[in-house]
Design an enzyme around this catalytic site. Structure first.
Site, mmCIF file in Angstrom:
data_model
loop_
_atom_site.group_PDB
_atom_site.id
_atom_site.type_symbol
_atom_site.label_atom_id
_atom_site.label_comp_id
_atom_site.label_asym_id
_atom_site.label_seq_id
_atom_site.Cartn_x
_atom_site.Cartn_y
_atom_site.Cartn_z
ATOM 1 N N GLU A 95 0.545 -0.779 0.122
ATOM 2 C CA GLU A 95 -0.309 0.039 -0.089
ATOM 3 C C GLU A 95 1.079 1.211 -0.163
ATOM 4 O O GLU A 95 2.189 0.918 0.507
ATOM 5 C CB GLU A 95 -0.861 -0.437 0.962
ATOM 6 N N ASP A 125 -3.919 4.991 7.041
ATOM 7 C CA ASP A 125 -4.007 6.437 7.691
ATOM 8 C C ASP A 125 -5.563 5.794 8.303
ATOM 9 O O ASP A 125 -4.488 5.445 9.645
ATOM 10 C CB ASP A 125 -4.891 7.122 6.470
#
Ligand code: 5GP
Ligand code: MG
Length: 178
Positions: free
Chosen positions: A102, A106
């Site tokens: 990725e 977050d």
């Protein structure tokens, strides 16, 4: 200070290409040791991770396979957390060592969803590699195996990451000027 404008927002350089390269090398070095002889399958999450994956995989020196999946939950500068389906996975994961690649983690919701979708596919092992991680925003408690860099909260673009479609091609990472 280098600045760019994308749509209505201004951004200034936050992490330069050299620093990014060091972070990518650090992740590759660890993977090269941990996966020697295991022929891992890298599952690159498009679109954001395409530049990180490209640079990372050029530094991965062990035998490996690479495939691409897509799962997007982001629109504008705020995570919508509408998690869509994982598409494009046509590999058989049974008994494979899988590394999900990725661009950024977050809140962690997107990656949790991706991992859940892979669980029933009976991989031998699923690990996570992300270039960027926002620890102050992370709301989950799973382990992130490979992290290039921890960064503060705040919206960033460049090096694969976009602001409503723009900015993915920037070689540096920029943060929004509030
Ligand atoms: P999460 O579900 O962990 O909150 O968000 C993960 C996804 O949101 C990432 O794969 C990425 O697409 C997007 N995202 C999170 N933070 C940022 C950011 O600062 N800038 C951009 N462009 N995308 C982000
Ligand atoms: Mg992403």
């Amino acid at each position: 200070m280098k600045e760019v404008q994308l749509h209505d927002r201004h951004f200034s350089v936050s992490i330069g290409a050299d620093e990014i390269d060091k972070a990518v090398q650090k992740v590759a070095d660890k993977i090269n040791i941990d996966y020697e002889g295991k022929n891992p399958l890298f599952l690159v999450v498009l679109n954001g991770a395409f530049i990180f994956a490209s640079d990372l995989l050029k530094k991965v020196t062990i035998n490996c396979e690479i495939s691409f999946v897509k799962l997007s939950s982001y629109s504008g500068t705020e995570s919508t957390h509408i998690v869509r389906e994982l598409i494009g996975l046509d590999e058989i994961l049974t008994d494979r060592y899988v590394i999900v690649v990725e661009d950024i983690i977050d809140t962690g919701i997107t990656m949790e969803n991706t991992i859940q979708k892979l669980k029933h596919l009976q991989a031998a092992d699923v690990k996570i590699a992300t270039l960027l991680f926002k620890p102050k925003s992370f709301r989950k408690n799973y382990n992130i195996d490979y992290i290039g860099m921890e960064i503060p909260n705040g919206f960033i673009v460049g090096y694969g990451l976009d602001y409503d479609g723009l900015g993915r091609n920037l070689p540096d990472i920029y943060k929004v000027i509030e």
